[in-house]
Design a protein around this motif. Structure first.
Motif, PDB file in Angstrom:
ATOM      1  N   HIS A  43      -2.792  12.487   5.548  1.00 30.98           N
ATOM      2  CA  HIS A  43      -2.840  11.068   4.721  1.00 30.98           C
ATOM      3  C   HIS A  43      -1.015  10.807   4.445  1.00 30.98           C
ATOM      4  O   HIS A  43      -0.713   9.878   4.636  1.00 30.98           O
ATOM      5  CB  HIS A  43      -3.491  10.829   3.540  1.00 30.98           C
ATOM      6  CG  HIS A  43      -3.873   9.279   3.034  1.00 30.98           C
ATOM      7  ND1 HIS A  43      -4.508   8.427   3.968  1.00 30.98           N
ATOM      8  CD2 HIS A  43      -3.486   8.752   1.830  1.00 30.98           C
ATOM      9  CE1 HIS A  43      -4.629   7.402   3.318  1.00 30.98           C
ATOM     10  NE2 HIS A  43      -3.989   7.212   2.027  1.00 30.98           N
ATOM     11  N   THR A  44      -0.674  11.812   3.868  1.00 32.40           N
ATOM     12  CA  THR A  44       0.859  11.786   3.617  1.00 32.40           C
ATOM     13  C   THR A  44       1.745  11.686   4.685  1.00 32.40           C
ATOM     14  O   THR A  44       2.698  10.934   4.890  1.00 32.40           O
ATOM     15  CB  THR A  44       1.243  13.310   2.758  1.00 32.40           C
ATOM     16  OG1 THR A  44       0.170  13.273   1.672  1.00 32.40           O
ATOM     17  CG2 THR A  44       2.741  13.080   2.331  1.00 32.40           C
ATOM     18  N   ARG A  87      -5.799  15.513   3.614  1.00 32.65           N
ATOM     19  CA  ARG A  87      -5.008  14.881   2.223  1.00 32.65           C
ATOM     20  C   ARG A  87      -3.442  14.940   2.716  1.00 32.65           C
ATOM     21  O   ARG A  87      -2.690  14.098   2.658  1.00 32.65           O
ATOM     22  CB  ARG A  87      -5.078  15.681   1.311  1.00 32.65           C
ATOM     23  CG  ARG A  87      -4.360  15.417   0.127  1.00 32.65           C
ATOM     24  CD  ARG A  87      -4.575  14.028  -0.484  1.00 32.65           C
ATOM     25  NE  ARG A  87      -3.708  13.624  -1.588  1.00 32.65           N
ATOM     26  CZ  ARG A  87      -2.345  13.245  -1.463  1.00 32.65           C
ATOM     27  NH1 ARG A  87      -2.135  13.165  -0.001  1.00 32.65           N
ATOM     28  NH2 ARG A  87      -1.757  12.969  -2.297  1.00 32.65           N
ATOM     29  N   HIS A 108      -5.756   0.693  -4.627  1.00 36.12           N
ATOM     30  CA  HIS A 108      -5.476   1.340  -3.473  1.00 36.12           C
ATOM     31  C   HIS A 108      -6.804   1.484  -2.445  1.00 36.12           C
ATOM     32  O   HIS A 108      -6.562   1.250  -1.193  1.00 36.12           O
ATOM     33  CB  HIS A 108      -4.879   2.746  -3.781  1.00 36.12           C
ATOM     34  CG  HIS A 108      -4.310   3.526  -2.549  1.00 36.12           C
ATOM     35  ND1 HIS A 108      -3.019   2.982  -2.143  1.00 36.12           N
ATOM     36  CD2 HIS A 108      -4.616   4.315  -1.752  1.00 36.12           C
ATOM     37  CE1 HIS A 108      -2.794   3.949  -1.171  1.00 36.12           C
ATOM     38  NE2 HIS A 108      -3.781   4.614  -0.679  1.00 36.12           N
ATOM     39  N   MET A 126     -10.907  11.554   3.889  1.00 27.36           N
ATOM     40  CA  MET A 126     -10.605  12.787   2.725  1.00 27.36           C
ATOM     41  C   MET A 126     -11.485  12.735   1.427  1.00 27.36           C
ATOM     42  O   MET A 126     -11.770  13.593   0.882  1.00 27.36           O
ATOM     43  CB  MET A 126      -8.926  12.961   2.753  1.00 27.36           C
ATOM     44  CG  MET A 126      -8.394  11.846   1.579  1.00 27.36           C
ATOM     45  SD  MET A 126      -6.693  11.839   1.806  1.00 27.36           S
ATOM     46  CE  MET A 126      -6.414  10.906   0.241  1.00 27.36           C
ATOM     47  N   HIS A 162      -2.449   6.236 -12.625  1.00 30.18           N
ATOM     48  CA  HIS A 162      -2.876   6.805 -11.638  1.00 30.18           C
ATOM     49  C   HIS A 162      -4.373   5.887 -11.113  1.00 30.18           C
ATOM     50  O   HIS A 162      -4.485   5.672 -10.027  1.00 30.18           O
ATOM     51  CB  HIS A 162      -3.184   8.245 -11.974  1.00 30.18           C
ATOM     52  CG  HIS A 162      -3.573   9.097 -10.752  1.00 30.18           C
ATOM     53  ND1 HIS A 162      -4.890   9.130 -10.408  1.00 30.18           N
ATOM     54  CD2 HIS A 162      -3.030   9.464  -9.739  1.00 30.18           C
ATOM     55  CE1 HIS A 162      -5.090   9.740  -9.310  1.00 30.18           C
ATOM     56  NE2 HIS A 162      -3.905  10.060  -8.926  1.00 30.18           N
ATOM     57  N   MET A 194       0.818  -1.284   0.048  1.00 35.44           N
ATOM     58  CA  MET A 194       0.038   0.047  -0.001  1.00 35.44           C
ATOM     59  C   MET A 194       0.758   1.544   0.032  1.00 35.44           C
ATOM     60  O   MET A 194       0.488   2.434  -0.744  1.00 35.44           O
ATOM     61  CB  MET A 194      -1.009   0.227   1.278  1.00 35.44           C
ATOM     62  CG  MET A 194      -2.089  -0.815   1.098  1.00 35.44           C
ATOM     63  SD  MET A 194      -3.137  -0.021  -0.155  1.00 35.44           S
ATOM     64  CE  MET A 194      -4.078   1.324   0.616  1.00 35.44           C
ATOM     65  N   MET A 211       1.115   5.847  -7.232  1.00 33.18           N
ATOM     66  CA  MET A 211       0.092   6.515  -7.766  1.00 33.18           C
ATOM     67  C   MET A 211       0.133   8.105  -7.768  1.00 33.18           C
ATOM     68  O   MET A 211      -0.236   8.788  -8.665  1.00 33.18           O
ATOM     69  CB  MET A 211      -1.015   6.234  -6.622  1.00 33.18           C
ATOM     70  CG  MET A 211      -2.394   6.548  -6.743  1.00 33.18           C
ATOM     71  SD  MET A 211      -3.235   5.604  -5.533  1.00 33.18           S
ATOM     72  CE  MET A 211      -3.348   6.836  -3.987  1.00 33.18           C
ATOM     73  N   VAL A 212       0.669   8.673  -6.675  1.00 30.11           N
ATOM     74  CA  VAL A 212       0.747  10.227  -6.773  1.00 30.11           C
ATOM     75  C   VAL A 212       1.907  10.866  -7.549  1.00 30.11           C
ATOM     76  O   VAL A 212       2.166  11.904  -7.992  1.00 30.11           O
ATOM     77  CB  VAL A 212       1.041  11.105  -5.207  1.00 30.11           C
ATOM     78  CG1 VAL A 212      -0.263  10.524  -4.646  1.00 30.11           C
ATOM     79  CG2 VAL A 212       2.251  10.454  -4.762  1.00 30.11           C
TER      80      VAL A 212
END
Ligand code: HEM
Ligand code: HEM
Length: 179
Positions: free
Chosen positions: A141-142, A138, A48, A107, A41, A26, A33-34
């Motif tokens: 999450h990072t 957001r 994801h 989010m 993506h 994950m 993905m980013v």
């Protein structure tokens, strides 16, 4: 060293080794993905979301297993500060494994995005639509993903230290049924 050290229950070991590759995957899927605007993506995002929710279900089961089965004690000759850090890091893991999927789900809810898992299955929003809340979640999450990765690296280092250098039964308590 304590050769008679008990091991984790079969259910705890099964869930540990099922979840370890999923969680590591994950983290890399998220970063991949980013990092792209290509069709990858969408493909990675489609993996994801359901995988993240599967982790939320698995960690809920695992948490119940953890509360109902006693974890084997760490070796007596291990310094107390190391024992404290080991226990703390395990609870940090549990907290992050709950927080990551819940923050991901929240989010997307706050951003007003559809939360499609697979086929006809969609999740309902769990927080009100709010662009400022989306921005906060957001970023969270990072930051939480970085913390999870750092915890994993420390955990891997500690597991290898126990397994290869101390050889005190800590590694095999999770790796196999008997020391
Ligand atoms: C254990 C669970 C999870 C982990 C480890 C994880 C990890 C990550 C990582 C590392 C990123 C890239 C962050 C960045 O560089 O900014 C990311 C982004 C993202 N995650 Fe998760 N995530 C998890 C669960 C979820 C869930 C359950 C959802 C939604 C249902 C979700 C939705 C997203 C979205 C929408 C993005 C941003 C995509 C973009 O901006 O293009 N995540 N995740
Ligand atoms: C792939 C490398 C990994 C190895 C070699 C490994 C090894 C171990 C070992 C030996 C233990 C027992 C420690 C003790 O007795 O205190 C343990 C516990 C634990 N590991 Fe891992 N692990 C790995 C990956 C992960 C990952 C990716 C996660 C996050 C999902 C994780 C979460 C945990 C948790 C939460 C515990 C505490 C178990 C409990 O008290 O319920 N591990 N691990």
């Amino acid at each position: 060293m304590s050769a008679d050290r008990k091991h984790f229950s079969p259910s705890a070991r099964f869930l540990h080794w099922l979840m370890a590759p999923l969680v590591i995957a994950m983290l890399f899927i998220g970063v991949g993905m980013v990092a792209t605007l290509s069709s990858w993506h969408q493909t990675l995002l489609a993996i994801h979301k359901p995988l993240g929710i599967a982790i939320l279900v698995l960690v809920s089961v695992r948490f119940i297993v953890r509360l109902t089965h006693r974890a084997p004690p760490l070796p007596d000759d291990m310094p107390h500060w190391q024992q404290h850090i080991a226990h703390l890091s395990h609870w940090v893991f549990y907290a992050l494994l709950f927080a990551m999927p819940l923050v991901g789900w929240s989010m997307l809810s706050a951003g007003g995005f559809p939360i499609h898992l697979f086929g006809p299955v969609n999740l309902p929003p769990i927080v009100p639509q709010d662009v400022r809340l989306y921005a906060v979640l957001r970023s969270a999450h990072t930051v939480l993903a970085l913390l999870l990765f750092a915890t994993f690296l420390a955990h891997l280092g500690a597991a290898l230290f126990h397994g290869l250098i101390r050889r005190d039964g800590v590694f095999s308590s999770m790796a196999k049924g008997r020391d």
